[in-house]
Design an enzyme around this catalytic site. Structure first.
Site, PDB file in Angstrom:
ATOM      1  N   CYS A 529       0.778  -1.218   0.064  1.00 45.73           N
ATOM      2  CA  CYS A 529       0.062   0.122  -0.015  1.00 45.73           C
ATOM      3  C   CYS A 529       0.743   1.151   0.001  1.00 45.73           C
ATOM      4  CB  CYS A 529      -0.866  -0.065   1.268  1.00 45.73           C
ATOM      5  SG  CYS A 529      -1.875  -1.453   1.268  1.00 45.73           S
ATOM      6  N   GLU A 618       2.987   7.111 -15.579  1.00 48.42           N
ATOM      7  CA  GLU A 618       1.649   6.809 -15.275  1.00 48.42           C
ATOM      8  C   GLU A 618       0.937   8.072 -15.006  1.00 48.42           C
ATOM      9  OE1 GLU A 618       1.463   6.188 -10.604  1.00 48.42           O
ATOM     10  OE2 GLU A 618       2.907   5.119 -11.816  1.00 48.42           O
ATOM     11  N   GLU A 678      13.216  -0.148 -14.958  1.00 48.04           N
ATOM     12  CA  GLU A 678      12.757  -1.211 -14.947  1.00 48.04           C
ATOM     13  C   GLU A 678      12.690  -2.477 -16.187  1.00 48.04           C
ATOM     14  OE1 GLU A 678       9.226  -1.844 -12.457  1.00 48.04           O
ATOM     15  OE2 GLU A 678       8.485  -3.665 -13.431  1.00 48.04           O
ATOM     16  N   HIS A 707      10.693  -7.465  -7.423  1.00 46.10           N
ATOM     17  CA  HIS A 707       9.277  -7.748  -6.946  1.00 46.10           C
ATOM     18  C   HIS A 707       9.074  -9.010  -6.519  1.00 46.10           C
ATOM     19  CE1 HIS A 707       8.841  -3.929  -9.539  1.00 46.10           C
ATOM     20  NE2 HIS A 707       8.051  -3.685  -8.445  1.00 46.10           N
TER      21      HIS A 707
END
Ligand code: GLN
Ligand code: ZN
Length: 769
Positions: A529, A618, A678, A707
């Site tokens: 989160c 984004e 990435e 990840h």
């Protein structure tokens, strides 16, 4: 009567209960039954929170991600997990993150895990989903039990259930082909195989007594070519079974040229994001056949400001008079993207708090609006008056408007965003100063955040330890990071970010114009989160924010230390931002503040400074037609931040995604000396960008997927680097992980980085031979 509903509720829990339950299970500290029981309890509580709505969402709960749920529901499991035994949920976690609980993985004989599914951002949000994988051979088979079980569970709890599913077109559109080929070529094959599965699911829901299903097709707010437009027409023809009513939900933007298409689809209702597409309410209502329900998302599901309820009523009343029972109201999109409950924020400044609404409060707004529409504004007079006072107070507050900041903004010149010399000259000076080997190794910034470090930070925040004790603990952690990096033989070191809870919050906390929640968590991916800070006013940096930690770290080593900052675009994109001025203005204010920090670091002797723009991509508008405008101000903000330094200072930036090709020219325009990015999970796909565009500066495509808990082997990294070295010359190719290491454990990070450094050595040796 106007009806109320909700598109989705945050699943993580007001106290992040789901996060902690997931992590306990993955660590082998709790059982699958305990995890499932907690999930059921959360769902029940969330439905209770929504009991005053006419319809509540069911199926918005997911253990990891709703797109991955859909993949499992339609039987689209990657081949690599199909044969593994055990509970389906274990396989689900393996696709999500490479592995499940240790005992389950042991039992399924996949102790070393499997390749985790690719993860990417859900439209223009900071929510990440697991990308569905398709091939010519992909077949679908319904496993609707997880949804139908939840529907049964909801009904037995007395919930007026409206199942929520991702529509077939959006599901295919957000996936990728395994071989990288164009998805559209597969569309004619996949769609006819997928639709019967959806039909079967809808029939099963109808048998349960469901009246309405919300079917999410957010892809409708993007530019669709003919193939996708036709896919919509065909899909909804097939889904129109007459057995159940479909509410086609669109959100995150306006329909534009897709509006006629939407109006013609044979569904029983359409949800429109009336926050972003207020101008389309009227044309949509006009075009829709007269038996259709129109759901208007009038409360912003993506931001935390109170809705101006009187203004909303001014717009809604005429529509309600026209539509009567056919009007529904709701938040604009799922509330997944906002925190759960403002009431928990007992420490938040009262004035600022009075301007805000989180998920629970937003649903109350929806309820109040409906009451006003159904019974007249008098029925909710007190509520409306309180709302109006809050809206006024925010508009007029001195804390929102700072004339000095506005003046600084007006003083920005083009030249402030330009480096003194071109990259080639800078690079030569930097090479001389830093004397790095070929294929230099570095990391992205953070090192594992141990429970001890988290505890020190929270004790300090709560005022339970002194400033001096806190500082000593952070210094010790910095020293540990430096020691480990020296032992590993890394070339450019970092201080490890132990003092940072979060890369945006850390800066926001020190800037004027920002407010913080304590429990305002929003799911980012899986159990992770973020707690986006709230940018409410003009931005100013009262004093240096990082210099003390970084100079401490630099003093411990002869190797260059990389100063670590978060860039303005990322701070903006990961904050809840003002809705009373353009994003570009807020961004430029942030740029000026971070620029001061960059110059302070340079002044303090740092030779390398990284400015993370993890979230630059984004922020891209969903429609390509609007990209240029965004990229222009985003790139300019970065340049203002970074480019005031001398030639000798090496500027790095970092980005967290591999889709790079379509914005590579803008990224090159930022003119950072080095970009780390990435890419390992997508197998160096980003290198394709170099076929058409000669990226001019240094670049480090990530070679370690942080990840996943899996540890990449040396040979694997050599393979990835060899691919990269075929396209990027040795003096410009950097070796680094995909992203920061803070979510990993030391015992994963050390062997992984050792393999990474060893792989760089192999490449260096191959240059010499
Ligand atoms: N410097 C940050 C870190 O290493 C970057 C994180 C990110 O890109 N998301 O944690
Ligand atoms: Zn990153």
């Amino acid at each position: 009567m106007v009806r109320t509903h909700n598109l989705g509720f945050p699943r993580i829990g007001a106290k992040r209960e789901l996060k902690f339950a997931l992590e306990a299970y993955w660590k082998g500290q709790s059982s699958l039954d305990e995890l499932k029981a907690l999930a059921a309890d959360l769902r029940r509580r969330h439905w209770l929170d929504q009991a005053f709505l006419d319809l509540a969402p069911v199926g918005d709960f997911a253990f990891y991600d709703q797109v991955l749920d859909t993949s499992f529901m339609v039987g689209n499991l990657p081949q690599r997990v199909r044969e593994l035994s055990g509970d389906p949920l274990d396989n689900y976690f393996r696709v999500a993150r490479g592995r499940s609980a240790p005992a389950a993985d042991e039992h399924a004989r996949c102790r070393d895990g499997v390749a985790a599914g690719e993860m990417t951002k859900w439209f223009d949000t900071n929510y990440h989903y697991i990308v569905p994988e398709f091939g010519v051979d992909t077949e679908f088979r319904l496993d609707g039990s997880s949804l139908t079980d939840q529907v049964a569970e909801a009904m037995s709890n007395g919930v007026k259930a409206k199942p929520v599913i991702i529509g077939p077109v959006t599901y295919l559109a957000v996936g990728k082909t395994r071989d990288g080929s164009d998805k559209r070529a597969l569309l004619p094959r996949l769609m006819p195989r997928l639709l019967p599965v959806y039909v079967e699911l809808l029939e099963a829901l109808a048998r349960q007594g469901v009246e309405w299903v919300q079917i999410d097709e957010p892809i409708l707010v993007t530019e669709l070519d003919d193939a996708w437009q036709q896919a919509f027409a065909a899909a909804y023809q097939a889904l129109n079974t007459g057995k159940i009513k479909l509410l086609l939900a669109t959100y995150f933007g306006s329909l534009e040229e897709n509006l006629p298409l939407v109006a013609e689809l044979p569904v029983q209702g359409v949800h429109l994001d009336a926050v972003n597409a207020g101008h389309e309410v009227e044309p949509l209502v006009t075009r829709l056949p007269s038996d259709r329900v129109v759901s208007l998302g009038v409360v912003n599901g993506r931001n935390v400001w109170k809705t101006d309820l009187n203004a909303a009523l001014d717009r809604l009343e005429p529509v309600a008079r026209k539509l009567g029972d056919r009007l529904w109201i709701a938040p604009s999109c799922s509330l997944l993207h906002v925190p759960v409950d403002l009431e928990m924020e007992t420490e938040l400044d009262e004035e600022i708090k009075s301007w805000l609404a989180f998920a629970r409060q937003k649903l109350e707004e929806v309820h109040l609006l409906a009451t006003a529409l159904n019974q007249g504004r008098e029925a909710v007079q007190a509520g409306l008056r309180a709302n109006q006072a809050a809206i006024q107070s925010r508009r007029l507050s001195q804390r929102v408007n700072n004339p000095a900041v506005k003046a600084a903004l007006a003083g920005i010149t083009e030249e402030m965003g330009r480096r003194v010399s071109a990259f080639a000259q800078r690079a030569a000076k930097q090479a001389q100063l830093l004397s790095l080997p070929k294929y230099p190794t570095t990391t992205i910034g953070s090192f594992p955040q141990t429970p001890e470090i988290r505890q020190v930070r929270s004790l300090s925040k709560a005022g339970k330890i002194s400033e001096a004790v806190y500082k000593e603990a952070i210094h010790a952690e910095i020293a540990r990071c430096v020691r480990e990096q020296e032992a590993l033989g890394l070339d450019v070191l970092v201080h490890g970010e132990a003092e940072r809870n979060d890369m945006v919050e850390y800066f926001g906390e020190q800037l004027e114009g920002y407010a913080f929640s304590r429990f305002g968590w929003v799911q980012s991916y899986g159990s992770r989160c973020v707690k986006p800070p709230i940018l409410f006013g003009d931005i100013r940096r009262p004093k240096a924010m990082t210099v003390e930690w970084i100079t401490y770290a630099q003093a411990l080593t002869e190797k260059p230390m990389k100063g670590m900052l978060t860039g303005p675009v990322t701070i903006l994109n990961w904050s809840f931002v003002r809705d009373d001025q353009p994003r570009s203005v807020s961004c430029m204010q942030l740029a000026l503040a971070i620029r001061e920090e960059v110059l302070d670091l340079e002044q303090a002797g740092l030779k390398v400074i990284q400015i993370d723009e993890a979230a630059l991509r984004e922020g891209l508008p969903l429609r390509e037609a609007q990209w240029k405008e965004y990229l222009d101000w985003a790139v300019q903000s970065f340049r203002i931040t970074a480019n005031g330094v001398a030639d000798e200072t090496q500027i790095h930036t970092h980005m967290c995604y591999s889709e790079f090709n379509d914005i590579i020219a803008s990224i090159a325009d930022m003119d950072a000396d080095v970009i780390t990015i990435e890419s390992s999970r997508s197998d160096m796909e980003l290198l394709e960008a170099f076929d058409d565009f000669n990226y001019p500066n240094g670049i480090g495509p990530g070679v370690y997927d942080i990840h996943s808990p899996n540890i990449p082997g040396r040979e694997h990294i050599v393979d990835l680097l060899t691919k990269a070295a075929a396209k990027i010359p040795a003096e410009r190719l950097w070796v680094n992980p995909d992203c920061g290491l803070k979510t990993r454990q030391w015992n994963e990070v050390l062997p992984a980085l050792a393999n990474m450094v060893a792989a760089a050595m192999v490449l260096r040796a191959s240059l010499e031979s």
